[in-house]
Design a protein around this motif. Structure first.
Motif, PDB file in Angstrom:
ATOM      1  N   PRO A 296      -3.699  16.372   0.274  1.00  0.00           N
ATOM      2  CA  PRO A 296      -2.533  15.584  -0.150  1.00  0.00           C
ATOM      3  C   PRO A 296      -2.930  14.505  -1.145  1.00  0.00           C
ATOM      4  N   VAL A 297      -2.004  14.138  -1.990  1.00  0.00           N
ATOM      5  CA  VAL A 297      -2.264  13.129  -3.023  1.00  0.00           C
ATOM      6  C   VAL A 297      -2.646  11.805  -2.372  1.00  0.00           C
ATOM      7  N   TYR A 298      -3.670  11.173  -2.918  1.00  0.00           N
ATOM      8  CA  TYR A 298      -4.119   9.860  -2.430  1.00  0.00           C
ATOM      9  C   TYR A 298      -3.491   8.794  -3.320  1.00  0.00           C
ATOM     10  N   ILE A 299      -2.628   7.991  -2.741  1.00  0.00           N
ATOM     11  CA  ILE A 299      -1.951   6.929  -3.483  1.00  0.00           C
ATOM     12  C   ILE A 299      -2.677   5.612  -3.192  1.00  0.00           C
ATOM     13  N   PRO A 300      -3.222   4.967  -4.218  1.00  0.00           N
ATOM     14  CA  PRO A 300      -4.003   3.744  -3.977  1.00  0.00           C
ATOM     15  C   PRO A 300      -3.119   2.573  -3.581  1.00  0.00           C
ATOM     16  N   SER A 301      -3.678   1.681  -2.764  1.00  0.00           N
ATOM     17  CA  SER A 301      -2.996   0.437  -2.437  1.00  0.00           C
ATOM     18  C   SER A 301      -3.108  -0.519  -3.621  1.00  0.00           C
ATOM     19  N   GLU A 302      -2.414  -1.632  -3.547  1.00  0.00           N
ATOM     20  CA  GLU A 302      -2.490  -2.621  -4.622  1.00  0.00           C
ATOM     21  C   GLU A 302      -3.910  -3.149  -4.764  1.00  0.00           C
ATOM     22  N   GLU A 303      -4.592  -3.304  -3.641  1.00  0.00           N
ATOM     23  CA  GLU A 303      -5.968  -3.784  -3.680  1.00  0.00           C
ATOM     24  C   GLU A 303      -6.886  -2.758  -4.334  1.00  0.00           C
ATOM     25  N   GLU A 304      -6.659  -1.486  -4.030  1.00  0.00           N
ATOM     26  CA  GLU A 304      -7.491  -0.421  -4.617  1.00  0.00           C
ATOM     27  C   GLU A 304      -7.213  -0.267  -6.108  1.00  0.00           C
TER      28      GLU A 304
END
Length: 570
Positions: A296-304
């Protein structure tokens, strides 16, 4: 940690004093040796996978016979089919790369893209089929809008290009010279690659800018396929991911590669099969199984999004859990050190130090680690297996094996196996020796040896302190003295002493520990409190020691002695 504790941890040897006859110079009585567990940072522990860059598969007689028999028929037939497919694909690649304005600045659109990509995808699948690959696909490929970037791992072979075919021909990152290869270069150009130039000093920065532009422009660029490990491994772990795929801060789709074959012929890494061997052996197999899984697609957090290192680590951890393999901090720089180790007649794996982790935690540069590899090779040249034993360590320092030397050796030997590998050597120099090898320490050590304070050290003064420091009354240090005496004057100037100390930081720990032990003898229960149990010796029973302005006679003013601590928490 107090000075007494430090002296206890790296305590110098014990035994009764050997009193020198006449004069004021006498051998000091050292306290009995105490051995304590050395504190170790878990973050500097050895990796779970020591060498991910070796192909250890070896063919037995049965495998060789089968490969030979099958190869007589399969290899010529498959090579002819492969050439035929490439020749058929070439016109479609020409169609995709001809009559397109602003090459590389605009995505290929319209009927050209549909016809060319559909044809090349079919021919690509046919190419891997005739090579004997039986493909199993799990998951679904995300759209470019959902995940502009695909990250594939583990990267272990040139056959990993099958991901490109199964993912719908995304763009790849390719060297400029690859585009000049006949037929293959034209096909590669049709995929609209992100081109890297070896001669352009700004190539890395420009490559990242181009990946970011394509991923965030909103134009109909194909997805970008990146192998974030940056080099080939043996799939036993996931090494450090480079940041290029994660700097744009856009969602990525992880892609896993597995080759579940009884006989591994596809792995092409730094130790093992070369390109021709891996290709021919694979073509000799009836079939080769490969599994490609789209996670599944990995959606980064704001920190990442703000921290590509954190982003890369999160994606790697997710892929490692899905693969059920470990992660290590090896990088391409480790491969360079591995090649250098081989050139120095060391086992190639001796150069593996997890360079990224070591360089960040200990603030080391590649060039300095490379110089330390030369030093290590000089010490380990007489040993087997590319590791330093206590005998080699003593010979290098031109000192006999003693309690003091064993304690210094133990500070390097992190896993307690009785040998020092290159990784332990680098950490030992950085954590134990280099912090002690300061200008102040060198000056104090020189003053310590210069008993009569005349600005030079003769061999008698040098021998006296070395015997005291090592607890060996009959120690012969003439060879060591001659090595330091660069001008053969039989006297050591401060510049000679300093030059030798900077080139051999291992001695700094012996000097500073000896100084600290003397302070502990002077102040056994007052100024310093030893936190580790030690054998206490009454002040009245302490034998006389050489005294000068570094270690003066004990007095009421002794609390003013300068404190030198070389302890770097490890």
């Amino acid at each position: 940690m107090t000075l007494c504790t430090e002296a206890a941890v790296a305590t110098l040897g014990g035994g009764s004093a050997a009193q020198a006859g006449g004069g004021g110079m006498s051998e000091p009585a050292l306290q009995p040796r105490a051995v304590f567990t050395l504190p170790r940072q878990q973050s500097l522990a050895s990796p779970l996978v020591i060498n991910p860059f070796v192909q250890e598969t070896r063919l037995d007689a049965k495998d060789k016979s089968r490969a030979f028999l099958f190869g007589l028929i399969l290899v010529p037939l498959r090579i002819l089919c492969m050439l035929f497919i490439l020749l058929v694909a070439w016109p479609f690649a020409v169609l995709a790369t001809s009559c397109t304005p602003e090459k590389g600045t605009k995505p290929l659109l319209g009927w050209q893209r549909r016809v060319c990509y559909a044809s090349l995808t079919i021919l690509g699948r046919a190419l891997f089929f005739v090579m004997g690959f039986r493909v199993k696909v799990k998951g679904e490929v995300a759209s470019p809008e959902e995940a502009p970037i695909l990250t594939a791992a583990p990267h272990s072979s040139f056959f990993d290009g099958i991901v490109c075919v199964l993912a719908g021909l995304p763009s790849t990152v390719s060297r400029q010279e690859n585009l000049s290869v006949p037929i293959l270069g034209r096909i590669l150009s049709a995929l609209q690659p992100v081109v890297v130039s070896r001669v352009d000093p700004d190539s890395r920065r420009n490559t990242i800018k181009e990946i970011t532009r394509r991923a965030t422009s909103g134009e109909q660029w194909p997805q970008v396929l990146i192998f974030p490990e940056g080099t080939c491994t043996n799939r036993s772990c996931l090494i450090t991911f480079k940041q290029g795929a994660f700097i744009p801060g856009v969602p990525v789709q992880p892609v896993l590669l597995r080759y579940p074959n009884k006989l591994d012929t596809v792995t092409w890494t730094w130790q093992g099969y070369n390109f021709k061997e891996a290709l021919v052996l694979t073509l000799c197999q009836l079939f080769t199984k490969v599994e490609v899984e789209f996670l599944p697609v990995y959606i980064p957090s704001e920190e990442e999004k703000k921290d590509p290192v954190l982003f890369a680590s999160g994606v790697r951890n997710k892929m490692a859990r899905a693969l059920d393999v470990a992660t290590t901090d090896h990088t391409y720089e480790d491969c360079r050190l591995m090649i250098s180790a081989g050139q120095l007649t060391l086992p190639m794996e001796a150069g593996l130090v997890e360079f990224t982790k070591i360089s960040k935690k200990l603030n080391l540069k590649w060039d300095s680690v490379r110089e330390q590899l030369d030093q290590f090779a000089a010490i380990a040249s007489t040993s087997k297996g590319g590791r330093i034993g206590i005998e080699e360590f003593a010979n290098y320092l031109k000192l006999p094996v003693s309690d003091a030397l064993e304690q210094l050796f133990a500070l390097f030997d992190r896993n307690g196996d009785g040998t020092i590998d290159f990784r332990e050597y680098v950490i030992g120099l950085s954590v134990v020796c280099n912090p002690a090898n300061t200008e102040q320490t060198i000056q104090m050590a020189f003053q310590l040896f210069d008993v009569d304070e005349d600005g030079i050290i003769n061999e008698d003064e040098f021998s006296l302190i070395m015997r005291s420091a090592l607890g060996l009354p009959s120690l012969d240090v003439s060879n060591l003295f001659k090595e330091i005496d660069a001008d053969n004057s039989k006297k050591l100037s401060y510049e000679e002493f300093k030059d030798f100390a900077l080139k051999h930081p291992e001695y700094a720990k012996l000097f500073t520990t000896y100084l600290e032990l003397q302070r502990c003898q002077i102040f056994p229960e007052t100024e310093f409190t030893c936190s580790t149990p030690t054998v206490k010796t009454p002040v009245s029973e302490i034998a006389s020691v050489p005294r000068n302005k570094v270690c003066p006679q004990a007095s009421d003013d002794d609390h003013s002695i300068v404190s030198v601590s070389d302890k770097k928490e490890d």
